[in-house]
Design an enzyme around this catalytic site. Structure first.
Site, mmCIF file in Angstrom:
data_model
loop_
_atom_site.group_PDB
_atom_site.id
_atom_site.type_symbol
_atom_site.label_atom_id
_atom_site.label_comp_id
_atom_site.label_asym_id
_atom_site.label_seq_id
_atom_site.Cartn_x
_atom_site.Cartn_y
_atom_site.Cartn_z
ATOM 1 C CB SER A 130 -0.915 0.012 1.224
ATOM 2 O OG SER A 130 -1.587 1.243 1.336
ATOM 3 C CE1 TYR A 143 -4.486 -2.997 4.142
ATOM 4 C CE2 TYR A 143 -3.724 -0.741 3.821
ATOM 5 C CZ TYR A 143 -4.041 -1.978 3.304
ATOM 6 O OH TYR A 143 -3.915 -2.207 1.952
#
Length: 226
Positions: A130, A143
């Protein structure tokens, strides 16, 4: 010519399915996993496999099958992951335990078990990470931490395993439009990456000769991080 074999972990929904389909269209024998019951899933070009990343027995079963059927693996795509947005002060240990079991520990186990098959003829590991590991976003602490762990694994294995012709790429994705964004105000498909473009990039990396390292790619829509 012998067909190459790809395994996409988390490959039957959203980004993962786009990646799986593009690999299959590019000529790979493509296995796509899901923790859901795959007996009800019918795919013309993909081979669905049930795999719960929190279950070591499931993981072992998948790689045992690949070894028995093919004796090798050419591409492993680590795409599976869950998110748990919200203020960090409100998170509890059960929440981050669950997220790390899927995003980190399950992926680590898959990668370790893939190595003996990958080094048979050389291969690639492609980690779907990400952009938040470069440009952190509020309320995504757990996350983002899990994706930093994935990046660290990929960066280290790129140095540790290249003598075996096993090469690792971390793809840092920006905002990508999937069904999860439908109906969410202020987020338009035109402002986000298309999953098909992600699939195209992954297929390109998977098909690139092993004489070329591609350690990291950052993919964002034209507007950058949303």
């Amino acid at each position: 010519m012998e067909k190459k074999v790809a395994l996409v972990v988390g490959g039957l929904r959203g980004i993962g399915k786009a990646v799986s389909c593009k690999l299959a269209q590019s000529g790979f024998i493509t296995y796509a996993t899901s923790r859901a019951n795959v007996q009800e899933i019918s795919e013309d070009i993909l081979i669905p496999l049930q795999l719960d990343l929190t279950c070591e027995k499931d993981i072992h079963k998948v790689f045992e099958m690949l070894d028995e059927k093919h004796g090798k693996l050419d591409v492993l795509v680590n795409n599976a992951g869950i998110s748990s947005p919200g203020p960090f002060e409100n998170a509890d240990s059960n929440e981050w335990d669950s997220l790390f079991q899927t995003n980190v520990f399950g992926i680590f186990s898959c990668t370790q078990k893939a190595f003996p098959l990958l080094k048979e003829q050389g291969g690639r590991i492609i980690n779907i990470s990400s952009i938040t590991t470069k440009k952190p976003l509020p309320q995504n602490a757990i996350y983002t931490a899990s994706k930093h762990a994935l990046n660290g694994l990929g960066e280290t294995l790129a140095e540790e395993w290249y003598p075996h012709k096993v090469l690792t790429t971390n793809i840092l994705l920006g905002a990508t439009y999937t069904d999860l964004w439908k109906g969410v105000d202020a987020f338009s498909p035109e402002d986000m990456l298309d999953v098909k473009e992600v699939g195209r990039i992954v297929s390109f990396i998977a098909s690139t000769p092993l004489s070329v390292r591609i350690d990291e790619l950052i993919l964002t829509p034209p507007k950058g991080v949303l």
